[in-house]
Design a protein around this motif. Structure first.
Motif, short mmCIF file in Angstrom:
data_model
loop_
_atom_site.label_atom_id
_atom_site.label_comp_id
_atom_site.label_asym_id
_atom_site.label_seq_id
_atom_site.Cartn_x
_atom_site.Cartn_y
_atom_site.Cartn_z
N GLU A 1 -17.85 22.10 14.73
CA GLU A 1 -16.48 22.44 14.35
C GLU A 1 -16.33 22.51 12.84
N PRO A 2 -15.59 23.47 12.35
CA PRO A 2 -15.33 23.53 10.90
C PRO A 2 -14.38 22.41 10.49
N ALA A 3 -14.37 22.13 9.21
CA ALA A 3 -13.45 21.11 8.69
C ALA A 3 -12.02 21.54 8.99
N PRO A 4 -11.14 20.60 9.29
CA PRO A 4 -9.74 20.95 9.56
C PRO A 4 -9.06 21.50 8.30
N LEU A 5 -8.00 22.22 8.52
CA LEU A 5 -7.22 22.78 7.41
C LEU A 5 -6.55 21.65 6.63
N PRO A 6 -6.36 21.83 5.32
CA PRO A 6 -5.72 20.78 4.51
C PRO A 6 -4.36 20.33 5.06
N ALA A 7 -3.58 21.25 5.60
CA ALA A 7 -2.27 20.88 6.14
C ALA A 7 -2.44 19.98 7.37
N GLU A 8 -3.47 20.25 8.17
CA GLU A 8 -3.72 19.41 9.35
C GLU A 8 -4.16 18.01 8.93
N VAL A 9 -4.99 17.95 7.90
CA VAL A 9 -5.46 16.66 7.39
C VAL A 9 -4.27 15.87 6.84
N ALA A 10 -3.44 16.52 6.06
CA ALA A 10 -2.27 15.85 5.47
C ALA A 10 -1.35 15.33 6.58
N ALA B 1 0.77 10.75 9.63
CA ALA B 1 1.02 10.10 10.92
C ALA B 1 0.42 8.69 10.94
N VAL B 2 -0.77 8.55 10.38
CA VAL B 2 -1.39 7.22 10.33
C VAL B 2 -0.56 6.30 9.43
N PHE B 3 -0.12 6.82 8.30
CA PHE B 3 0.71 6.01 7.40
C PHE B 3 1.97 5.54 8.10
N GLU B 4 2.60 6.42 8.85
CA GLU B 4 3.83 6.06 9.57
C GLU B 4 3.57 4.96 10.59
N GLN B 5 2.39 4.96 11.21
CA GLN B 5 2.03 3.88 12.15
C GLN B 5 1.99 2.54 11.44
N PHE B 6 1.44 2.52 10.23
CA PHE B 6 1.33 1.27 9.47
C PHE B 6 2.68 0.86 8.89
N LEU C 1 0.84 -1.19 0.00
CA LEU C 1 0.00 0.00 0.00
C LEU C 1 0.88 1.24 0.00
N SER C 2 0.65 2.08 -0.97
CA SER C 2 1.36 3.35 -1.02
C SER C 2 0.67 4.33 -0.07
N ARG C 3 1.31 5.44 0.15
CA ARG C 3 0.74 6.50 0.97
C ARG C 3 -0.61 6.93 0.37
N ALA C 4 -0.67 7.06 -0.96
CA ALA C 4 -1.91 7.50 -1.62
C ALA C 4 -3.02 6.46 -1.48
N GLU C 5 -2.68 5.17 -1.59
CA GLU C 5 -3.70 4.13 -1.46
C GLU C 5 -4.29 4.10 -0.05
N LEU C 6 -3.44 4.23 0.96
CA LEU C 6 -3.94 4.23 2.32
C LEU C 6 -4.73 5.50 2.60
N ARG C 7 -4.29 6.60 2.04
CA ARG C 7 -5.03 7.86 2.25
C ARG C 7 -6.42 7.78 1.64
N ARG C 8 -6.54 7.19 0.44
CA ARG C 8 -7.88 7.05 -0.18
C ARG C 8 -8.80 6.26 0.74
N ALA C 9 -8.26 5.22 1.35
CA ALA C 9 -9.07 4.41 2.27
C ALA C 9 -9.51 5.24 3.47
N LEU C 10 -8.59 6.00 4.04
CA LEU C 10 -8.92 6.82 5.20
C LEU C 10 -9.92 7.92 4.83
N GLU C 11 -9.75 8.50 3.66
CA GLU C 11 -10.67 9.55 3.22
C GLU C 11 -12.09 9.01 3.05
#
Length: 161
Positions: A64-73, A78-83, A40-50
Protein backbone atom coordinates in the motif's frame (compact mmCIF):
# COMPACT_ATOMS: atom_id res chain seq x y z
CA UNK A 1 15.18 -4.92 20.52
CA UNK A 2 14.33 -7.47 23.15
CA UNK A 3 12.01 -10.43 23.01
CA UNK A 4 9.68 -11.05 25.92
CA UNK A 5 7.12 -13.74 26.56
CA UNK A 6 3.83 -12.48 27.89
CA UNK A 7 0.10 -12.86 27.76
CA UNK A 8 -2.88 -10.75 28.72
CA UNK A 9 -2.49 -11.50 32.42
CA UNK A 10 1.03 -10.04 32.36
CA UNK A 11 -0.30 -6.73 31.06
CA UNK A 12 -3.36 -6.72 33.34
CA UNK A 13 -1.18 -7.31 36.42
CA UNK A 14 1.08 -4.42 35.43
CA UNK A 15 -1.88 -2.07 34.95
CA UNK A 16 -3.40 -3.26 38.25
CA UNK A 17 -0.25 -2.26 40.13
CA UNK A 18 -1.28 1.40 40.38
CA UNK A 19 2.09 2.64 41.64
CA UNK A 20 4.19 0.83 39.02
CA UNK A 21 1.85 1.71 36.18
CA UNK A 22 1.62 5.38 37.24
CA UNK A 23 5.44 5.65 37.42
CA UNK A 24 5.75 4.18 33.94
CA UNK A 25 3.06 6.37 32.39
CA UNK A 26 4.28 9.49 34.16
CA UNK A 27 7.83 8.88 32.88
CA UNK A 28 6.50 8.56 29.34
CA UNK A 29 4.33 11.65 29.77
CA UNK A 30 7.31 13.72 30.96
CA UNK A 31 9.35 12.57 27.96
CA UNK A 32 6.57 13.62 25.57
CA UNK A 33 6.01 16.99 27.26
CA UNK A 34 8.75 18.71 25.26
CA UNK A 35 8.15 22.20 26.64
CA UNK A 36 7.62 21.03 30.23
CA UNK A 37 4.29 22.83 30.70
CA UNK A 38 2.59 19.81 32.28
CA UNK A 39 0.25 19.07 29.38
CA UNK A 40 0.64 17.51 25.96
CA UNK A 41 -0.25 19.70 23.04
CA UNK A 42 -1.57 18.32 19.78
CA UNK A 43 1.92 18.79 18.27
CA UNK A 44 3.68 16.99 21.13
CA UNK A 45 1.38 13.97 20.89
CA UNK A 46 1.66 13.96 17.11
CA UNK A 47 5.49 13.87 17.30
CA UNK A 48 5.21 10.83 19.53
CA UNK A 49 2.81 9.09 17.15
CA UNK A 50 4.97 9.96 14.15
CA UNK A 51 7.95 8.32 15.84
CA UNK A 52 6.16 4.96 15.51
CA UNK A 53 6.31 5.33 11.71
CA UNK A 54 3.15 3.29 11.32
CA UNK A 55 1.81 5.40 8.47
CA UNK A 56 4.85 5.54 6.19
CA UNK A 57 3.41 3.13 3.60
CA UNK A 58 5.43 0.30 2.12
CA UNK A 59 6.26 -0.66 5.70
CA UNK A 60 6.20 -4.17 7.08
CA UNK A 61 6.02 -5.58 3.55
CA UNK A 62 2.90 -3.63 2.66
CA UNK A 63 2.28 -2.88 -0.98
CA UNK A 64 0.00 0.00 0.00
CA UNK A 65 1.22 3.53 -0.71
CA UNK A 66 1.64 5.99 2.12
CA UNK A 67 -1.66 7.63 3.11
CA UNK A 68 -2.43 11.14 1.96
CA UNK A 69 -1.35 13.96 4.32
CA UNK A 70 -4.98 14.90 4.97
CA UNK A 71 -5.75 11.31 5.99
CA UNK A 72 -2.75 11.25 8.32
CA UNK A 73 -3.75 14.57 9.89
CA UNK A 74 -7.31 13.32 10.41
CA UNK A 75 -6.03 10.15 12.09
CA UNK A 76 -3.71 12.08 14.42
CA UNK A 77 -6.52 14.47 15.28
CA UNK A 78 -8.82 11.54 16.11
CA UNK A 79 -6.18 9.99 18.36
CA UNK A 80 -5.65 13.33 20.10
CA UNK A 81 -9.39 13.65 20.71
CA UNK A 82 -9.38 10.20 22.36
CA UNK A 83 -6.70 11.36 24.80
CA UNK A 84 -8.23 14.82 25.37
CA UNK A 85 -11.27 13.58 27.30
CA UNK A 86 -12.32 17.02 28.55
CA UNK A 87 -11.83 18.62 25.10
CA UNK A 88 -9.63 21.34 26.58
CA UNK A 89 -7.21 21.29 23.66
CA UNK A 90 -4.45 19.71 25.75
CA UNK A 91 -3.88 16.32 27.36
CA UNK A 92 -3.07 16.47 31.06
CA UNK A 93 -1.31 13.74 33.01
CA UNK A 94 -4.56 12.20 34.32
CA UNK A 95 -6.09 12.04 30.83
CA UNK A 96 -2.91 10.48 29.47
CA UNK A 97 -2.82 7.93 32.29
CA UNK A 98 -6.51 7.03 31.84
CA UNK A 99 -6.19 6.56 28.08
CA UNK A 100 -2.98 4.53 28.41
CA UNK A 101 -4.75 2.31 30.96
CA UNK A 102 -7.60 1.79 28.49
CA UNK A 103 -5.16 1.03 25.66
CA UNK A 104 -3.11 -1.39 27.73
CA UNK A 105 -6.22 -3.26 28.90
CA UNK A 106 -7.33 -3.53 25.26
CA UNK A 107 -3.87 -4.92 24.41
CA UNK A 108 -4.25 -7.42 27.27
CA UNK A 109 -7.62 -8.49 25.89
CA UNK A 110 -6.09 -8.90 22.43
CA UNK A 111 -3.19 -10.96 23.75
CA UNK A 112 -5.54 -13.40 25.45
CA UNK A 113 -4.27 -16.19 27.68
CA UNK A 114 -1.78 -17.90 25.39
CA UNK A 115 1.83 -16.82 25.99
CA UNK A 116 3.36 -15.05 23.01
CA UNK A 117 6.87 -13.97 22.12
CA UNK A 118 6.82 -10.26 21.43
CA UNK A 119 9.65 -8.11 20.11
CA UNK A 120 9.78 -4.87 22.10
CA UNK A 121 11.86 -1.73 21.85
CA UNK A 122 14.20 -1.60 24.80
CA UNK A 123 15.42 1.90 24.00
CA UNK A 124 13.09 4.66 25.13
CA UNK A 125 10.87 2.29 27.06
CA UNK A 126 8.04 0.01 26.20
CA UNK A 127 4.95 -0.62 28.26
CA UNK A 128 5.03 -4.28 27.23
CA UNK A 129 8.68 -4.61 28.26
CA UNK A 130 7.86 -2.99 31.59
CA UNK A 131 4.90 -5.34 32.05
CA UNK A 132 7.16 -8.35 31.44
CA UNK A 133 9.78 -6.98 33.85
CA UNK A 134 7.05 -6.35 36.44
CA UNK A 135 5.95 -9.96 36.13
CA UNK A 136 9.54 -11.23 36.39
CA UNK A 137 10.06 -9.26 39.62
CA UNK A 138 6.83 -10.65 41.07
CA UNK A 139 7.87 -14.22 40.20
CA UNK A 140 11.34 -13.68 41.69
CA UNK A 141 9.82 -12.30 44.90
CA UNK A 142 7.46 -15.29 45.16
CA UNK A 143 10.29 -17.78 44.60
CA UNK A 144 12.42 -15.98 47.18
CA UNK A 145 9.58 -16.03 49.73
CA UNK A 146 8.98 -19.75 49.10
CA UNK A 147 12.70 -20.46 49.44
CA UNK A 148 12.84 -18.57 52.76
CA UNK A 149 9.73 -20.37 54.03
CA UNK A 150 11.22 -23.75 53.11
CA UNK A 151 14.48 -22.84 54.86
CA UNK A 152 12.56 -21.72 57.96
CA UNK A 153 10.57 -24.98 57.94
CA UNK A 154 13.80 -26.98 57.63
CA UNK A 155 15.35 -25.02 60.51
CA UNK A 156 12.25 -25.59 62.65
CA UNK A 157 12.27 -29.32 61.86
CA UNK A 158 15.97 -29.56 62.70
CA UNK A 159 15.45 -27.68 65.96
CA UNK A 160 12.56 -29.97 66.91
CA UNK A 161 14.80 -33.07 66.69
Amino acid sequence: MSVVILDGSTVRAFVADEAAFARSVDTRFAALDANGDGVLSRAELRRALESFRLLDGDGFGSAEPAPLPAEVAALYDAVFEQFDADHSGAVDRAEFRDEMRRIMLAVAEGLGSQPLQVAVDDEGGSFLLEAAQHEAKAIAAKVDAERKAAAADADAAAAAK
